[in-house]
Design a protein around this motif. Sequence first.
Motif: not given
Length: 285
Positions: A254-266
């Motif tokens: 949820s910390k990777i995919l939640g509202p604050d997700a960084y679109p370029e995060d691999p």
Amino acid sequence: MTHSVPTVRPVDLRVEPVNQVLDRVERSLQVRLDSTSVVRKRRSVGAWTDRDTWVRVERRSLNKIGDQGWNGTESAALLEGLAQPAWLGCVVWRDTDGPVMWRADETEVLPGAPVGTAVLSADPVLPEEWWRAFNSSLDALSRNTTRRVATPDTVMITQHLVTESIRGTFSDEIDTSVERWVPAHADLNWANMSAPVFSLFDWEDWGNAPQGLDAATLWAASLAVPALADRVRRERRGDFESRDGKLMTLFACSKILGPDAYPEDPRIEPARHMARQVIAELQAD
């Protein structure tokens, strides 16, 4: 009448002037800090001393200290059976310019350098002895007891937080009830463990948490290196196969995919793939 704690200006110690703080630490602990060894992070600064010890200085707002306090490194010294630097002493003071506390903990030096940054992009190629010590320490940690409650990202972990984090990102139909709470480091990433000799440090956030929090946190920090993420899952299979471990996997995702997700995060795609798999397993139970 209750009094609220004033809002604290966000501070990043990687760029904020800290010379006066370090001078105070030197006077209070009666040490000299090696200016060439200073390591600056967002909310902490560390350095070698002239007596071959390490000092870590943290800044924390009063509203982030709460009932638990913030003596994590000191209280972790009582934990049995795990590899960590011995705690030697501390100094704590309140900032005169705002509702902020400073704390400097002195410990033994690490038996090696940090494995890497918190989130890795390359395999650190750790020896088998490292993985054995890693497992031994995490197993020992879960056998200890404490009244502390873990504060991942300085936020106290509760059933409500688990439910809110998972359902805010995934399905409302998931039963998020936690069954087993055990002591956890709560900030288990690659910057908080040493190699080639294993040691676990930075204990500010440790306390009781759902089983599998540490394993899931480290797995999430490894997702950009698929082989490493798979190794973490194999090593901590018991955690990941437990129902609480599956919930903690979703909590980490949820910390990777939640509202604050960084679109370029691999890590987004592997996290999304694992989340779908875990949700199916939980709904099938």
